[in-house]
Scaffold this active site. Structure first.
Site, PDB file in Angstrom:
ATOM      1  NE  ARG A 211      -0.864 -13.398  16.204  1.00  0.00           N
ATOM      2  CZ  ARG A 211       0.103 -12.821  15.485  1.00  0.00           C
ATOM      3  NH1 ARG A 211      -0.208 -11.995  14.500  1.00  0.00           N
ATOM      4  NH2 ARG A 211       1.375 -13.096  15.715  1.00  0.00           N
ATOM      5  CG  PHE A 227      -6.414  -4.622   6.870  1.00  0.00           C
ATOM      6  CD1 PHE A 227      -6.110  -4.203   5.584  1.00  0.00           C
ATOM      7  CD2 PHE A 227      -7.332  -3.879   7.616  1.00  0.00           C
ATOM      8  CE1 PHE A 227      -6.685  -3.044   5.058  1.00  0.00           C
ATOM      9  CE2 PHE A 227      -7.905  -2.730   7.089  1.00  0.00           C
ATOM     10  CZ  PHE A 227      -7.588  -2.312   5.812  1.00  0.00           C
ATOM     11  CG  ASP A 249      -5.356 -10.045   3.665  1.00  0.00           C
ATOM     12  OD1 ASP A 249      -4.897  -9.686   4.767  1.00  0.00           O
ATOM     13  OD2 ASP A 249      -4.722  -9.919   2.591  1.00  0.00           O
ATOM     14  CB  SER A 250      -6.298  -7.285  -0.820  1.00  0.00           C
ATOM     15  OG  SER A 250      -5.087  -7.030  -0.147  1.00  0.00           O
ATOM     16  CB  ALA A 279     -10.333  -3.904   4.272  1.00  0.00           C
ATOM     17  CG  ASP A 299      -2.671  -5.590  12.050  1.00  0.00           C
ATOM     18  OD1 ASP A 299      -2.028  -4.522  12.125  1.00  0.00           O
ATOM     19  OD2 ASP A 299      -2.129  -6.710  12.115  1.00  0.00           O
ATOM     20  CB  CYS A 339       2.288  -1.236  11.517  1.00  0.00           C
ATOM     21  SG  CYS A 339       1.847  -1.382   9.788  1.00  0.00           S
TER      22      CYS A 339
END
Ligand code: SAH
Length: 396
Positions: A211, A227, A249-250, A279, A299, A339
């Protein structure tokens, strides 16, 4: 005596200090250990190799607490490991006010199954294995003695607990209950963390350094934060001079907190847009409209949960990266992450490369990214390295 005896030749990974013993490596179990109890680890020839936590329900039947046959596993053992792990983060946090930092990163800090994150005065703990659960009281006791700790809160509500035969748990373990939102600082930004209802322990601390990295590319930029969770990368970009940030974002609660985080940082509401949705769908619609951005962050959550769905996950990564390249012009910057520990960096690079090719653009990797330094990877335990990312620049 409670012990496991390894099959002949199966001590090799242990000698290289890998902390997992799979069921297939074990010749027999002696002394009827209960789930979570500490067992001696014996080579087929009888040599004592260390001690670990017994987990009969898991494929990983033993996780090693110590490779030193002289070391006893006791409350003092945990107090010592925990304070050493916490001290190793001291330089990261000294004089920085209330901060978010991972104090204990499981196996990489010699404590399999134990995660401890600090948010200001509060510690948030995950006990993810039967061994960790077994020593919970000793761990909590030692943690509440760390300097400046007001409360210890449990977020052992991760799915992995079920593989160990444990139920999900959350709640206060010691001291005061955290307020609904705890404020932390990160570089020039401030963030609210929802310890009780947020994802994982409340915040994605593993992305802290990444970030910070956005500042270099943010000036005058129109930025898309896909995200976004609670807006971290977007706020970091606006704080560094971006003209606009769009969070996608969801999760409605995550975006709600993103709004509050923008306010907390004194960000002009007209420069920030929060879009609730999938997204993939949102980016596809913007591609069709010809909407463009200067900087995009991708992300996503872990797409690859098992080897079996790696190829499906690869298609997911390819799709979003392809869409991102379509929304960037020449000179555009893409921060793209995976990730999933199962996704090797080489494969991820190939996927991002294929995405650029299909989008009809050429791009360069200008930096390779990973998890923050408070999420270390033990050299002998490469499985603890999971987050990978690239900063790509679109050439044309
Ligand atoms: N970059 C964030 C962390 C992202 S975590 C940070 O720095 O804090 C991944 C996020 O993806 C979660 O917030 C989750 O709600 C969101 N998510 C999962 N599936 C999604 C989808 N299909 N579309 C949009 N967001 C999604």
């Amino acid at each position: 005596m409670k012990a496991i005896v390894l099959k002949r030749g199966r001590e090799k990974s242990l000698m290289r200090r890998h902390p997992w013993i799979f069921s297939g490596a074990i010749a027999r179990v002696e002394g009827r250990p209960r789930a979570g109890e500490t067992v001696d680890i014996l080579a087929a020839e009888g040599a004592l190799l260390g001690r670990g936590a017994y987990s009969p329900r898991s494929q990983m039947t033993v996780r090693v607490w110590t490779f030193d046959p002289q070391e006893e596993v006791s409350p003092e053992f945990f107090a010592d490991r925990l304070s050493r792990a916490a001290e190793s983060r001291a330089a990261l946090t000294a004089g920085k006010g209330p901060h978010g930092v991972r104090l204990v990163n499981a196996e990489s800090d010699g404590l399999p199954g134990i995660i401890v994150d600090r948010y200001g005065e509060y510690l948030v703990v995950q006990f993810l294995t039967t061994g960790a659960e077994y020593w919970k009281a000793a761990v909590v006791e030692a943690l509440s003695r760390l300097e400046g700790v007001t409360g210890v809160y449990e977020r052992s509500d991760a799915d992995v607990r079920e593989k160990e035969g444990l139920t999900k748990l959350a709640g206060v373990l010691a001291g005061a209950e955290p307020p609904d939102l705890v404020e932390i600082r990160e570089g020039p930004c401030r963030f609210f963390v929802d310890i009780k209802r947020g994802h994982k322990t409340g915040f994605y601390l593993d992305q802290r350094e990444n970030r910070a990295m956005i500042a270099e590319f943010a000036r005058e930029a129109a930025m898309l934060n896909c995200f976004s969770y609670t807006g971290g990368f977007g706020i970091a970009a606006l704080a560094a001079g971006a003209v606009a940030a769009t969070n996608v974002d969801s999760s409605a609660p995550a975006l709600n907190l993103a709004r509050q985080n923008a306010e907390l940082n004194g960000i002009d509401a007209s420069t920030i847009e929060n879009v609730e949705g999938d997204a993939f769908t949102v980016m596809r619609a913007w591609r069709d409209e010809g909407r463009m951005f200067d900087v995009i962050v991708l992300d996503p959550p872990k797409f690859a949960e098992s080897k079996a769905n790696l190829s499906r996950a690869s298609r997911g990564y390819k799709d979003i990266n392809l869409l991102a390249f379509k929304l960037l012009g020449p000179g555009g910057i893409l921060f793209t992450f995976s990730c999933s520990g199962l996704m090797e960096p080489e494969l991820f690079q190939k996927i991002v490369s294929d995405a650029a090719l299909d989008a009809g653009c050429e791009a360069q990797i200008i930096r390779r990214l990973g998890q923050a330094s408070d999420h270390p990877t033990l050299l002998s335990f490469p499985e603890s390295s999971y987050l990978k990312g690239f900063i790509c620049r679109v050439v044309n």
